[in-house]
Design a protein around this motif. Structure first.
Motif, PDB file in Angstrom:
ATOM      1  N   ALA A   1     -12.352  -5.587  -3.252  1.00 48.02           N
ATOM      2  CA  ALA A   1     -13.265  -6.569  -2.743  1.00 48.02           C
ATOM      3  C   ALA A   1     -12.673  -7.068  -1.497  1.00 48.02           C
ATOM      4  N   THR A   2     -11.042  -7.205  -1.266  1.00 53.19           N
ATOM      5  CA  THR A   2     -10.565  -7.581  -0.148  1.00 53.19           C
ATOM      6  C   THR A   2      -9.157  -6.893   0.017  1.00 53.19           C
ATOM      7  N   GLY A   3      -8.507  -7.296   1.205  1.00 51.43           N
ATOM      8  CA  GLY A   3      -7.332  -6.635   1.256  1.00 51.43           C
ATOM      9  C   GLY A   3      -6.180  -7.076   0.354  1.00 51.43           C
ATOM     10  N   MET A   4      -6.395  -8.491   0.153  1.00 54.81           N
ATOM     11  CA  MET A   4      -5.530  -9.362  -0.905  1.00 54.81           C
ATOM     12  C   MET A   4      -5.738  -8.653  -2.277  1.00 54.81           C
ATOM     13  N   ALA A   5      -6.897  -8.429  -2.616  1.00 53.52           N
ATOM     14  CA  ALA A   5      -7.170  -7.938  -4.028  1.00 53.52           C
ATOM     15  C   ALA A   5      -6.456  -6.476  -4.027  1.00 53.52           C
ATOM     16  N   ALA A   6      -6.492  -5.785  -3.031  1.00 59.70           N
ATOM     17  CA  ALA A   6      -5.839  -4.612  -3.211  1.00 59.70           C
ATOM     18  C   ALA A   6      -4.290  -4.671  -3.350  1.00 59.70           C
ATOM     19  N   LEU A   7      -3.475  -5.603  -2.312  1.00 60.26           N
ATOM     20  CA  LEU A   7      -2.202  -5.914  -2.714  1.00 60.26           C
ATOM     21  C   LEU A   7      -1.724  -6.526  -3.839  1.00 60.26           C
ATOM     22  N   THR A   8      -2.596  -7.299  -4.436  1.00 62.21           N
ATOM     23  CA  THR A   8      -2.439  -7.973  -5.710  1.00 62.21           C
ATOM     24  C   THR A   8      -2.492  -6.789  -6.859  1.00 62.21           C
TER      25      THR A   8
ATOM     26  N   ILE B   1       5.200 -10.918   7.855  1.00 64.45           N
ATOM     27  CA  ILE B   1       4.139 -10.194   7.182  1.00 64.45           C
ATOM     28  C   ILE B   1       2.894 -11.447   7.285  1.00 64.45           C
ATOM     29  N   PHE B   2       1.930 -10.894   6.892  1.00 66.83           N
ATOM     30  CA  PHE B   2       0.540 -11.805   6.852  1.00 66.83           C
ATOM     31  C   PHE B   2       0.761 -12.792   5.752  1.00 66.83           C
ATOM     32  N   GLY B   3       0.303 -14.140   6.195  1.00 63.85           N
ATOM     33  CA  GLY B   3       0.695 -15.465   5.583  1.00 63.85           C
ATOM     34  C   GLY B   3       0.258 -15.287   3.970  1.00 63.85           C
TER      35      GLY B   3
ATOM     36  N   VAL C   1       3.213   0.758   2.864  1.00 61.90           N
ATOM     37  CA  VAL C   1       2.917   0.263   4.479  1.00 61.90           C
ATOM     38  C   VAL C   1       1.683  -0.295   4.499  1.00 61.90           C
ATOM     39  N   ASP C   2       1.748  -1.338   5.141  1.00 57.40           N
ATOM     40  CA  ASP C   2       0.464  -2.348   5.425  1.00 57.40           C
ATOM     41  C   ASP C   2      -0.233  -1.726   6.632  1.00 57.40           C
ATOM     42  N   ASN C   3      -1.005  -0.837   6.740  1.00 56.47           N
ATOM     43  CA  ASN C   3      -1.459  -0.415   8.030  1.00 56.47           C
ATOM     44  C   ASN C   3      -2.486  -1.055   8.605  1.00 56.47           C
ATOM     45  N   THR C   4      -3.043  -2.258   8.341  1.00 55.38           N
ATOM     46  CA  THR C   4      -3.922  -3.025   9.038  1.00 55.38           C
ATOM     47  C   THR C   4      -3.793  -2.807  10.405  1.00 55.38           C
ATOM     48  N   VAL C   5      -2.804  -3.497  11.022  1.00 55.33           N
ATOM     49  CA  VAL C   5      -3.030  -3.859  12.322  1.00 55.33           C
ATOM     50  C   VAL C   5      -3.075  -2.365  13.302  1.00 55.33           C
TER      51      VAL C   5
ATOM     52  N   VAL D   1      -0.349   3.501   1.087  1.00 54.76           N
ATOM     53  CA  VAL D   1      -0.727   2.873   2.290  1.00 54.76           C
ATOM     54  C   VAL D   1      -1.958   1.925   1.996  1.00 54.76           C
ATOM     55  N   MET D   2      -1.764   0.762   2.438  1.00 56.90           N
ATOM     56  CA  MET D   2      -2.662  -0.348   2.385  1.00 56.90           C
ATOM     57  C   MET D   2      -3.473  -0.639   3.562  1.00 56.90           C
ATOM     58  N   ASN D   3      -4.730  -0.692   3.506  1.00 55.50           N
ATOM     59  CA  ASN D   3      -5.445  -1.187   4.864  1.00 55.50           C
ATOM     60  C   ASN D   3      -6.356  -2.382   4.304  1.00 55.50           C
ATOM     61  N   ALA D   4      -6.502  -3.487   5.166  1.00 56.55           N
ATOM     62  CA  ALA D   4      -7.395  -4.438   5.052  1.00 56.55           C
ATOM     63  C   ALA D   4      -8.501  -3.845   5.670  1.00 56.55           C
ATOM     64  N   LEU D   5      -9.740  -3.225   4.921  1.00 54.80           N
ATOM     65  CA  LEU D   5     -11.053  -2.920   5.583  1.00 54.80           C
ATOM     66  C   LEU D   5     -11.588  -4.032   6.410  1.00 54.80           C
ATOM     67  N   SER D   6     -11.241  -5.116   6.026  1.00 56.64           N
ATOM     68  CA  SER D   6     -12.229  -6.348   6.664  1.00 56.64           C
ATOM     69  C   SER D   6     -11.678  -6.339   8.362  1.00 56.64           C
ATOM     70  N   LYS D   7     -10.730  -5.585   8.529  1.00 62.59           N
ATOM     71  CA  LYS D   7     -10.115  -5.829   9.852  1.00 62.59           C
ATOM     72  C   LYS D   7     -10.921  -4.568  10.616  1.00 62.59           C
ATOM     73  N   HIS D   8      -9.804  -3.865  11.316  1.00 59.57           N
ATOM     74  CA  HIS D   8     -10.290  -2.597  12.268  1.00 59.57           C
ATOM     75  C   HIS D   8     -11.319  -1.777  11.656  1.00 59.57           C
TER      76      HIS D   8
ATOM     77  N   HIS E   1      -9.044 -14.630  11.587  1.00 56.82           N
ATOM     78  CA  HIS E   1      -9.278 -13.195  11.357  1.00 56.82           C
ATOM     79  C   HIS E   1      -8.950 -12.363  12.544  1.00 56.82           C
ATOM     80  N   VAL E   2      -8.448 -10.926  12.320  1.00 56.88           N
ATOM     81  CA  VAL E   2      -8.270 -10.137  13.359  1.00 56.88           C
ATOM     82  C   VAL E   2      -9.147  -8.851  13.288  1.00 56.88           C
ATOM     83  N   GLY E   3      -8.886  -8.098  14.009  1.00 54.21           N
ATOM     84  CA  GLY E   3      -9.531  -6.748  14.381  1.00 54.21           C
ATOM     85  C   GLY E   3     -11.147  -6.684  14.300  1.00 54.21           C
TER      86      GLY E   3
HETATM   87  C1  LIG Z   1      -6.199  -9.786   6.723  1.00 53.32           C
HETATM   88  C2  LIG Z   1      -5.034  -8.865   6.276  1.00 53.32           C
HETATM   89  C3  LIG Z   1      -4.673  -8.966   4.968  1.00 53.32           C
HETATM   90  C4  LIG Z   1      -5.601  -9.217   3.973  1.00 53.32           C
HETATM   91  O1  LIG Z   1      -6.909  -8.817   4.036  1.00 53.32           O
HETATM   92  P1  LIG Z   1      -8.223  -9.498   3.419  1.00 53.32           P
HETATM   93  O2  LIG Z   1      -9.176  -8.508   3.422  1.00 53.32           O
HETATM   94  O3  LIG Z   1      -8.667 -10.477   4.297  1.00 53.32           O
HETATM   95  O4  LIG Z   1      -7.957  -9.918   2.048  1.00 53.32           O
HETATM   96  C5  LIG Z   1      -3.468  -8.144   4.721  1.00 53.32           C
HETATM   97  N1  LIG Z   1      -2.614  -7.655   5.506  1.00 53.32           N
HETATM   98  C6  LIG Z   1      -2.629  -7.980   6.855  1.00 53.32           C
HETATM   99  C7  LIG Z   1      -1.927  -7.384   7.820  1.00 53.32           C
HETATM  100  C8  LIG Z   1      -3.917  -8.550   7.375  1.00 53.32           C
HETATM  101  O5  LIG Z   1      -4.256  -8.842   8.722  1.00 53.32           O
END
Ligand SMILES: *Cc1c(COP(=O)(O)O)cnc(C)c1O
Length: 420
Positions: free
Chosen positions: A88-95, A114-116, A185-189, A205-212, A360-362
């Motif tokens: 559902a979110t990047g944080m759900a993936a990491l959790t 790291i991301f706050g 590796v959190d590849n979000t950025v 590899v983790m990606n926050a799909l909410s971003k890029h 937000h970013v990306g």
């Molecule tokens: C935004 C972000 C997350 C979390 O993703 P959400 O979809 O907002 O939960 C994790 N890691 C990085 C680097 C992010 O920028």
């Protein structure tokens, strides 16, 4: 990802654009339809039982739908993995990742940059008995010194949000291989368009799909990809019930059953569809974002109103050479900027007219945020100092606007501050 040699494999964008169609979608639709059904019916009870027992198929939408499955297949292609899962979110993936692959008494090594919210999640993991040490990921030797007998996993981002420190991704990969650590590796950025963590030995590899990857700030989502590089037969936290079939699939099965089915952080079909459409233009958007960010960072670095700019594309960035080598000469969207003492950063932000004041970013739009007063407020001054978040730090996530408009916006905001 060079296009010079004609190969049998289509390129990045072609693959994503034609991914659904190649899987023969209903009625010849070019998009996978949005499947809203919560359950999937079978005419044969034996088939129903087989799917519950591990045969590929759909049962209840909390474990995935044909729409999320189609997106997962695309992400898996982008990251060159053996299997991917969406959340559902990047944080759900990491959790799901940390709570299903680590146990009380295990030690997790993590980048201190790291991301706050990931940092905040670590507080919860510590309450569950997982030991965590924060390390400087730009220095693999310092990380090596922190390894303990119970260290199981190493976690890092590529370009850190918001400070833009670039991890020694190659050195950390070698370290994980030597010590049999799961390398996450959190590849979000960077996204898979600028960087494939598999190339440096990442296990997951983790990606926050909410971003890029989604890219338009209209859907939340997250993903995990198993690259197939880690030997899960040597990992003590995989439950016997999930040790079926090739060992490359064990961890992702455990994450799916324990982290998705049981915890329920499932991506909706509607969000999966939006993200899949966004993903089609990832390469186009990100190339424009990178050139805009390079131009804006260069402008800021020369402006008398600026005290410090951190952007990996600038030659004075401490890890510029490493970033240039790892990410193919592109440096993504994040710029961290501190203004001179005479300019109040909140006042400056109020004068921006094109850039939006938002977290937000990306996104396709340029976003500006005072970091210490917002996303890093809750962690307090000590942890902020450790993470390199100064009180006047502005985080910029550069978008795809016309470059002249963007630079003119920052120029007029400086002028307005001076006039005031
Ligand atoms: C935004 C972000 C997350 C979390 O993703 P959400 O979809 O907002 O939960 C994790 N890691 C990085 C680097 C992010 O920028």
């Amino acid at each position: 990802m060079t296009e010079s040699k004609k190969s049998a494999q289509p390129g990045f964008t072609t693959t994503i654009l034609h991914g659904d169609r190649k899987l023969s979608v209903e009625h010849g639709a070019v998009h996978k339809p949005i499947h809203t059904s919560t359950q999937y019916a079978y005419s044969d009870a034996r088939e129903l039982a087989a799917v519950f027992q591990g045969k590929p198929g759909y049962t209840y939408a909390r474990q995935g739908t044909p729409t999320s499955d189609a997106l997962e297949k695309k992400i898996n292609k982008m990251e060159d993995g053996v299997a991917s899962l969406s959340f559902a979110t990047g944080m759900a993936a990491l959790t799901a990742l940390f709570t299903t692959l680590l146990r009380a008494g295990d030690h997790l090594l993590s980048s201190q940059f790291i991301f706050g919210n990931t940092n905040s999640l670590f507080g919860t993991l510590e309450m569950l008995g997982i030991e965590i040490t924060l390390v400087d990921p730009t220095d693999a030797q310092a990380v090596a010194a922190a390894i303990r007998p119970n260290t199981k996993m190493l976690f890092t981002e590529t370009i850190a949000n918001p400070g833009t420190q670039v991890a020694d991704l190659v050195g950390l990969g070698q370290l994980c291989q030597k010590h049999q650590l799961v390398y996450v590796v959190d590849n979000t950025v960077t996204s898979p368009w600028l960087f494939r963590p598999k190339a440096v030995g990442a296990s997951i590899v983790m990606n926050a799909l909410s971003k890029h990857i989604g890219g338009h700030a209209n859907a939340l989502g997250g993903s995990l990809t198993d690259t197939g590089l880690f030997d899960w037969t040597a990992y003590s936290n995989i439950l016997d019930i999930y040790k079926k079939g090739p060992a490359t699939g064990w961890a992702i099965t455990q994450i799916k059953k324990k982290g998705l089915r049981d915890m329920g952080g499932t991506l909706s079909a509607d969000a999966a569809h939006r993200i899949a459409v966004g993903a089609e233009t990832l390469a186009l958007r990100l190339d424009k974002i990178c050139s805009n960010a390079m131009a804006l960072a260069t402008f800021l670095s020369k402006h008398p109103g600026v005290q410090r700019v951190a952007y990996p594309g600038l030659t004075n960035h401490p890890q510029h050479a490493r970033a240039a080598q790892l990410f193919g000469g592109k440096f993504s969207m994040l710029i961290a900027v501190e203004l001179v003492a005479g300019i109040d950063c909140l006042e400056f932000l109020n004068h921006l007219q094109v850039a939006i004041l938002a977290t937000h970013v990306g996104d396709t739009r340029t976003l500006a945020l005072p970091a210490a007063q917002t996303i890093y407020y809750e962690m307090g001054p000590d942890l902020r100092a450790k993470m390199g978040i100064a009180d006047g730090l502005i985080r910029l996530s550069v978008g795809i606007e016309d470059q002249d408009d963007l630079i003119a916006d920052f120029a007029q905001a400086f002028a307005a501050c001076r006039a005031a």
